[in-house]
Design a protein around this motif. Structure first.
Motif, PDB file in Angstrom:
ATOM      1  N   VAL A 192       0.845  -1.207   0.000  1.00 19.43           N
ATOM      2  CA  VAL A 192       0.000   0.000   0.000  1.00 19.43           C
ATOM      3  C   VAL A 192       0.874   1.249   0.000  1.00 19.43           C
ATOM      4  O   VAL A 192       0.512   2.290   0.524  1.00 19.43           O
ATOM      5  N   GLU A 193       2.034   1.117  -0.620  1.00 18.79           N
ATOM      6  CA  GLU A 193       2.999   2.220  -0.682  1.00 18.79           C
ATOM      7  C   GLU A 193       2.772   3.030  -1.951  1.00 18.79           C
ATOM      8  O   GLU A 193       2.407   2.464  -2.977  1.00 18.79           O
ATOM      9  N   PRO A 194       2.969   4.342  -1.919  1.00 18.57           N
ATOM     10  CA  PRO A 194       2.887   5.097  -3.172  1.00 18.57           C
ATOM     11  C   PRO A 194       4.138   4.870  -4.016  1.00 18.57           C
ATOM     12  O   PRO A 194       5.194   4.539  -3.487  1.00 18.57           O
ATOM     13  N   GLY A 195       3.988   5.030  -5.321  1.00 17.16           N
ATOM     14  CA  GLY A 195       5.161   5.060  -6.189  1.00 17.16           C
ATOM     15  C   GLY A 195       5.708   3.701  -6.567  1.00 17.16           C
ATOM     16  O   GLY A 195       6.800   3.604  -7.106  1.00 17.16           O
ATOM     17  N   ILE A 196       4.999   2.629  -6.284  1.00 14.82           N
ATOM     18  CA  ILE A 196       5.443   1.299  -6.697  1.00 14.82           C
ATOM     19  C   ILE A 196       4.308   0.694  -7.512  1.00 14.82           C
ATOM     20  O   ILE A 196       3.159   0.705  -7.089  1.00 14.82           O
ATOM     21  N   SER A 197       4.641   0.164  -8.688  1.00 18.21           N
ATOM     22  CA  SER A 197       3.568  -0.250  -9.588  1.00 18.21           C
ATOM     23  C   SER A 197       2.932  -1.563  -9.155  1.00 18.21           C
ATOM     24  O   SER A 197       3.551  -2.391  -8.491  1.00 18.21           O
ATOM     25  N   SER A 198       1.693  -1.748  -9.584  1.00 15.40           N
ATOM     26  CA  SER A 198       0.991  -2.992  -9.273  1.00 15.40           C
ATOM     27  C   SER A 198       1.677  -4.190  -9.919  1.00 15.40           C
ATOM     28  O   SER A 198       1.674  -5.284  -9.353  1.00 15.40           O
ATOM     29  N   ASN A 199       2.270  -4.003 -11.087  1.00 13.08           N
ATOM     30  CA  ASN A 199       2.961  -5.121 -11.730  1.00 13.08           C
ATOM     31  C   ASN A 199       4.048  -5.675 -10.818  1.00 13.08           C
ATOM     32  O   ASN A 199       4.165  -6.875 -10.598  1.00 13.08           O
ATOM     33  N   TRP A 200       4.836  -4.748 -10.300  1.00 13.34           N
ATOM     34  CA  TRP A 200       5.925  -5.152  -9.398  1.00 13.34           C
ATOM     35  C   TRP A 200       5.358  -5.832  -8.156  1.00 13.34           C
ATOM     36  O   TRP A 200       5.848  -6.860  -7.709  1.00 13.34           O
TER      37      TRP A 200
END
Lengths: 182, 564
Positions: free
Chosen positions: B284-292
């Motif tokens: 639930v962190e900002p700036g990290i993509s769902s793909n990753w």
């Protein structure tokens, strides 16, 4: 035994028994199902975290939040002096976390969409909306943007669930969800 | 070389025991138990403070003690004990001398120095930054320095382990492939190298930052790399604890893995995929993509979970096969009913297996699902989950193997045998209770690492549900039970090590601790006609619980505010 070298030196040629083969297959397929469930939910589910985030300085984020407060402030919360803000449905709304409060208080309409911007002024904070139990991690220098649709009216608390120093347990905020204006 | 002079022959196993290896195992295990006692005491204080009706400590002391609890039990107790297990699984099981004993002793001293420095930093009061020490929260420089020294020491111990493998192979102290338990230890050691390297990569710059030599540590980069240390070290624990399950099943019951190939392949899956778990903390962190997030949180299609699920069948299956071969063939569960439940090594091992699988494993996968993490992140559910894995799983497994290490390595008989018999149950039920009630509180929104859920000092009122208060109270009750179980362990261990009857050859003959059922049980594994219906039933129950609980949580998620 497991504490001795394998008695059968060519152990990699052992035949597997039926229960082993079945269980490995079931477990493997279950893993695939769980993997694709996440992708499936991105396609059809209503609860997905956006990938929208920006680098932003705390000062700029605070300015935008204050601008929103100035424009849409409707009252102050009791004698706390904390502004209650009622931005129009569909608009960009801001809440900042800082030692030790979530600011300002937002008043939203049920069933309407809002673009919620979240960031921290200082340390890491945990945006925990209760009792809805939606939990997000908030960083200074990063702005997270999610589109929310409050689905029930009521008084919601925002507590901090990332340890942020000695006042951590006093860090709270509030979101009111009200029926649409007639 | 006068190598022969420093060996003795174990009367139980016939293995040669190298005196340096034996002394190092003793030293690391003893220090581990000291840190367990200290860290466990801090844990009890945490639980009593979070029990709303007791609310023992003031806020500043609570956050300090919580930081100390995490470091002492999650790092120091577990890693010192793991060093003992690594030396046992290499030098002892491979019938070899231990490589580089001086390096091993140097590592041991360095780990102690590091652990003491970190403890001093925390107790001084300026480093209540929690186990995770997320920047920009800053501790005093020697907090990070202590952890770095500890990690370097641990790395030295892992190096000694690998060197011992090389020596044993070179000196042909064993024939064929290494034992499965050693294979598990190798798995743990390989993951440990990755883990400790991650720790160094992030803690060294953070240390420099704490001395103002670096202006900034990015909080998200910190988390990605720190959890490469913080979560991967839990995967070291999983590998070691699974190896211990196999070891105890073999030593107590003569159980042989159903299939060496399957069990070893499952360990290989750990090596390849477990490190991706850093993502569990970033969902639930900002700036990290769902793909990753999706790829990493699932260990690439849940392949490390597959490894654990395989062990979940292989180990009870091996036990069932051994028991049935012995003639316990009535019905589906006679083998389990008539298992040695009053032997604390066995009962501790089996409880650890069950609790880890049902409470720790299932919940870990559920909360590690990208979207479901939204309703769980940083609530009490998180410590609930990892107390099931690390306390009910790892710690209980370590306690269980201790009951074999005392006669075999310390060469003492157990004292207080009745207390020892009850100890795994007290501790296991206590740990299961704290896990369940913390998870329950978490689903009701109770935040973790939080001094006061009545929010008395907050400017706005917050009302937590009454049930949440009840859950936190029950958590306190079960924490007391677990603490009594922990105390019983320490009393039995200290009593046995210092006052237990010396275990000379006559005593060892009269009271063997290693199963001696002859060749029939140890040689054939799954060959022949041995079936494992009981294990199949257990696995079916496990899988059904897993699937149901998984979909129930999707249901819960679907009920919260739509967001995208």
């Amino acid at each position: 035994m497991a504490i001795h070298p394998p008695a059968d030196r060519i152990w990699w040629n052992e035949k597997l028994t039926a229960p082993e083969v079945i269980w490995i297959s079931v477990a493997f397929v279950w893993g695939l199902i769980m993997f694709f469930a996440m992708i499936y939910w991105h396609a059809v589910g209503d609860q997905n975290l956006s990938n929208e985030a920006y680098k932003i300085s705390p000062e700029v984020f605070a300015e935008r939040t204050e601008a929103m407060v100035e424009k849409y402030k409707v009252r102050e919360e009791g004698d706390t002096g904390i502004p209650v803000v009622r931005p129009p449905a569909g608009s960009d709304i801001y809440m900042l976390g800082r030692l030790w409060e979530w600011w300002p208080i937002l008043e939203l309409e049920k069933g309407q969409q809002y673009r919620l911007h979240l960031s921290s002024m200082d340390w890491q904070h945990g945006f925990s909306l209760q009792p809805a139990n939606i939990n997000l991690q908030i960083h200074a220098g990063y702005e997270m943007v999610i589109t929310i649709t409050p689905s029930e009216t009521g008084e919601y608390s925002v507590v901090c669930n990332e340890y942020c120093g000695i006042g951590h347990h006093t860090m709270v905020g509030r979101i009111y969800v009200v029926d649409k204006k007639k | 070389m006068a190598i022969a002079a420093v060996f003795r022959t174990c009367p139980d196993t016939g293995l040669k025991v190298h005196s340096h290896a034996e002394n190092l195992i003793k030293a690391n295990a003893v220090v581990a138990v000291i840190f367990l006692a200290v860290g466990g005491f801090f844990g009890l204080l945490v639980a009593l403070t979070r029990w709303p009706a007791v609310h023992l400590l003031p806020a500043d002391a609570f956050y300090l003690v919580l930081t100390a609890h995490g470091a002492n039990v999650l790092l120091f107790w577990i890693l010192f004990f793991e060093v003992a297990v690594l030396y046992f699984a290499s030098a002892i099981l491979l019938n070899s001398r231990l490589a580089m004993p001086k390096v091993a002793w140097g590592s041991f001293v360095l780990m102690i120095i590091g652990a003491v420095i970190a403890n001093v930093a925390v107790l001084q009061g300026e480093s209540s930054v929690m186990f995770t020490s997320y920047p920009p929260l800053k501790a005093v420089p020697h907090f990070y320095l202590g952890l770095i020294l500890f990690a370097v020491g641990m790395l030295g111990a892992v190096l000694v382990f690998f060197a011992t493998l090389v020596i044993a192979k070179d000196e042909k102290t064993y024939e064929g492939s290494v034992p499965l338990v050693t294979f598990g230890a190798i798995t743990a050691a390989i993951i440990a190298v990755f883990t400790l390297a991650s720790g160094a990569v992030i803690l060294i710059p953070t240390w420099l930052w704490s001395m103002d030599l670096i202006s900034e540590v990015d909080p998200i980069i910190y988390k990605v790399i720190w959890w490469g240390f913080g979560h991967s070290s839990q995967q070291v624990n999983v590998a070691v604890q699974v190896a211990i399950w196999y070891a105890i099943a073999a030593m107590v019951l003569g159980a042989k893995p159903l299939s060496e190939k399957v069990s070893r392949a499952a360990f290989l899956l750990y090596i390849v995929f477990l490190q991706l778990a850093s993502a569990h903390h970033l969902l639930v962190e900002p700036g990290i993509s769902s793909n990753w997030k999706v790829f990493n949180t699932s260990y690439a299609f849940y392949l490390a979970v597959l490894g654990s699920m395989i062990h979940g069948m292989s180990i009870p299956g091996a036990i069932e096969a051994a028991q049935r071969r012995r003639g316990l063939t009535q019905g589906i569960f006679e083998w389990l009913r008539k298992a040695p439940w009053d032997n604390p090594a066995f009962s501790g091992m089996f409880l650890s297996l069950i609790l880890f699988g049902f409470l720790g494993g299932i919940t870990g996968v559920v909360m590690g699902t990208e979207q479901i993490n939204l309703i769980i992140h940083n609530t009490m559910y998180v410590p609930g989950h990892f107390h099931a894995t690390v306390v009910a799983g790892t710690t209980l497994a370590f306690m269980a193997i201790t009951y074999l290490l005392i006669p075999l390595i310390f060469r003492r008989e157990l004292v207080f045998k009745r207390l020892a018999k009850w100890q795994p149950y007290l501790f296991g039920i206590g740990a299961a209770g704290i896990s369940l009630f913390m998870m329950g509180a978490g689903t009701l929104g109770v935040p973790r690492r939080h001094w006061d859920i009545t929010f008395t000092d907050a400017p706005l009122t917050v009302e937590m549900p009454g049930t949440a208060f009840l859950m936190m109270g029950l958590n306190g009750v079960f924490a007391i039970l677990a603490a009594i179980g922990g105390l019983a362990y320490i009393v039995v261990v200290v009593g046995s090590v210092f006052f237990g009857k010396h275990r000379d050859e006559a005593v060892a003959k009269a009271n063997p601790v290693i199963f001696d059922g002859g060749e029939a049980v140890t040689q054939y594994g799954s060959e022949g006609t041995i079936r494992i219906p009981g294990t199949i039933v257990l696995v079916a129950i496990f899988f059904t619980s897993f699937v149901l609980y998984y979909f129930v949580n999707w249901k819960y998620l679907s009920e919260v505010w739509p967001l995208r």
